[in-house]
Design a protein around this motif. Structure first.
Motif, mmCIF file in Angstrom:
data_model
loop_
_atom_site.group_PDB
_atom_site.id
_atom_site.type_symbol
_atom_site.label_atom_id
_atom_site.label_comp_id
_atom_site.label_asym_id
_atom_site.label_seq_id
_atom_site.Cartn_x
_atom_site.Cartn_y
_atom_site.Cartn_z
ATOM 1 N N LEU A 38 -18.201 4.427 39.926
ATOM 2 C CA LEU A 38 -16.764 4.597 39.726
ATOM 3 C C LEU A 38 -16.361 4.679 38.262
ATOM 4 N N THR A 39 -17.222 4.213 37.363
ATOM 5 C CA THR A 39 -16.809 4.086 35.962
ATOM 6 C C THR A 39 -16.631 5.418 35.249
ATOM 7 N N GLY A 40 -17.075 6.494 35.861
ATOM 8 C CA GLY A 40 -16.881 7.794 35.232
ATOM 9 C C GLY A 40 -15.497 8.372 35.448
ATOM 10 N N PHE A 41 -14.720 7.767 36.348
ATOM 11 C CA PHE A 41 -13.412 8.311 36.699
ATOM 12 C C PHE A 41 -12.306 7.661 35.866
ATOM 13 N N ILE A 42 -11.506 8.494 35.218
ATOM 14 C CA ILE A 42 -10.391 7.997 34.415
ATOM 15 C C ILE A 42 -9.445 7.164 35.272
ATOM 16 N N GLY A 43 -9.157 7.624 36.484
ATOM 17 C CA GLY A 43 -8.228 6.900 37.345
ATOM 18 C C GLY A 43 -8.699 5.489 37.639
ATOM 19 N N TYR A 44 -9.991 5.324 37.864
ATOM 20 C CA TYR A 44 -10.533 3.993 38.153
ATOM 21 C C TYR A 44 -10.460 3.098 36.917
ATOM 22 N N ARG A 298 -11.708 8.117 28.116
ATOM 23 C CA ARG A 298 -12.669 7.259 28.815
ATOM 24 C C ARG A 298 -13.266 6.233 27.851
ATOM 25 N N ALA A 299 -13.635 6.683 26.670
ATOM 26 C CA ALA A 299 -14.240 5.781 25.685
ATOM 27 C C ALA A 299 -13.264 4.682 25.263
ATOM 28 N N ALA A 315 -22.607 1.965 31.558
ATOM 29 C CA ALA A 315 -22.434 2.553 32.888
ATOM 30 C C ALA A 315 -21.651 3.855 32.811
ATOM 31 N N ALA A 316 -20.559 3.843 32.040
ATOM 32 C CA ALA A 316 -19.743 5.044 31.910
ATOM 33 C C ALA A 316 -20.508 6.140 31.183
ATOM 34 N N ALA A 317 -21.281 5.747 30.167
ATOM 35 C CA ALA A 317 -22.071 6.730 29.429
ATOM 36 C C ALA A 317 -23.146 7.332 30.324
ATOM 37 N N GLY A 318 -23.707 6.493 31.200
ATOM 38 C CA GLY A 318 -24.736 6.975 32.112
ATOM 39 C C GLY A 318 -24.207 8.009 33.078
ATOM 40 N N ARG A 319 -22.935 7.854 33.457
ATOM 41 C CA ARG A 319 -22.328 8.807 34.385
ATOM 42 C C ARG A 319 -22.023 10.131 33.704
ATOM 43 N N HIS A 320 -21.824 10.087 32.384
ATOM 44 C CA HIS A 320 -21.422 11.306 31.673
ATOM 45 C C HIS A 320 -22.294 11.559 30.460
ATOM 46 N N GLY A 321 -23.520 11.085 30.511
ATOM 47 C CA GLY A 321 -24.415 11.291 29.387
ATOM 48 C C GLY A 321 -25.056 12.658 29.413
#
Length: 321
Positions: A38-44, A298-299, A315-321
């Motif tokens: 879920l951490t890749g989503f701005i809304g979350y 996101r950052a 986690a967020a970087a992993g989703r969008h790395g």
């Protein structure tokens, strides 16, 4: 009467807010590792930041609405109470109560519109102006605490990006970081839920459905831990999904004394429906933010969450790395 503000219908703000209230959302979230899915989503991320801000903000949510109304009226009289409610994303029934309280304190004057007797013109009184100044100082102090992990330049950039998520008619009415977060969160939640209209689903169901799909049968306590929410919040979500036939409560194969949750066949089908809506919302957010804006926002949101949720950056970087 001078400086009366009339806005065109095309610039109307978001559909008025619906439950859950800020207090409920704030108390539903707990510290801990956030689900990587879920951490890749701005809304979350925005929802988590909103909950964190709400939990650390003194006073009821009504106080936030009252300040937004007073602050909006500093630019001049507002020709329609309903129009202002829509601009600020406030439910029209709730707005009546807000104006009643402000009028009762002598901070707002409500008069019939001579050109349309069904409308009320809202005007700020001297008492109201004094309340705005006091409120602005309090908001500035709260914003400084809430965004202490960011530099002044980062806060300015955060506010700019958050404003892009609001309708054009609302952007000039909301200035502070905490209120930009609140308004952006409410709008994205509404936009997502609108994409699921008629299905009985909400974007908030994506989290538990996706976790159960990935984890297989698991006890409710584990689901709460995976989502970093409280037990009662998890119970409410599970009840909604069980009632909808999307989740089955069976026995935990590892401990027959406990119930285990697993998706039904319908649950797997509906997960695809919710995932599609979440994807469409993410694409809409990316378009609103413009080139590079999604990664930048996101950052910044992740940086705000890191103190309460260690590892969220990775986690967020992993989703969008």
């Amino acid at each position: 009467m001078t400086n009366v503000r009339v806005e065109p219908d095309a610039a109307r703000g978001p559909v008025p807010e619906t439950a859950p209230a800020a207090g409920a959302e704030a108390t539903a979230e707990v510290s801990g590792v956030l689900p990587e899915a879920l951490t890749g989503f701005i809304g979350y991320l925005l929802r988590r930041v909103f909950a964190r801000f709400a939990a650390r903000t003194d006073g009821p949510e009504d106080g936030s609405r009252e300040f937004l109304v007073l602050d909006a009226l500093t630019g001049g009289d507002w020709v329609s109470q309903l129009d202002l409610a829509e601009r600020l994303g406030i439910n029209r029934t709730i707005m009546v109560g807000v104006i009643d309280r402000l009028e009762g304190r002598g901070q707002v004057l409500r008069t019939r519109n001579p050109d349309n007797r069904r409308q009320y013109i809202l005007s700020l009184t001297d008492e109201g102006r004094s309340a705005v100044e006091t409120g602005r100082r309090a908001v500035a102090e709260r914003n400084a605490r809430l965004t202490a992990v960011l530099s002044a330049e980062q806060v300015t950039r955060l506010n700019t990006l958050l404003a892009r998520l609001l309708p054009p008619g609302t952007q000039d009415l909301v200035q502070s970081t905490e209120h930009l977060v609140e308004q952006a969160h409410h709008r994205l939640r509404r936009l997502g839920d609108e994409k699921l209209a008629g299905t009985g689903l909400r974007v908030r169901h994506y989290g538990p459905l996706s976790v159960l799909a990935a984890s297989g049968p698991c006890p409710q306590q584990r689901l709460a831990q995976e989502l970093a929410i409280t037990g009662p919040a998890a119970s409410q979500l599970v009840d909604e999904l069980v009632d909808g036939g999307l989740v089955h409560r069976g026995r935990d194969p590892h401990d027959r004394r406990r119930h285990a949750l697993e998706l039904t066949e319908l649950g797997h089908t509906r997960l695809a429906t919710v995932a599609e809506a979440v994807g469409l919302l993410a694409a809409e957010v990316a378009e609103l933010l413009g080139p590079g804006g999604e990664d930048e926002l996101r950052a910044l949101l992740v940086q705000l969450l890191e103190p309460a949720h260690p590892g969220v950056s990775e986690a967020a970087a992993g989703r969008h790395g």
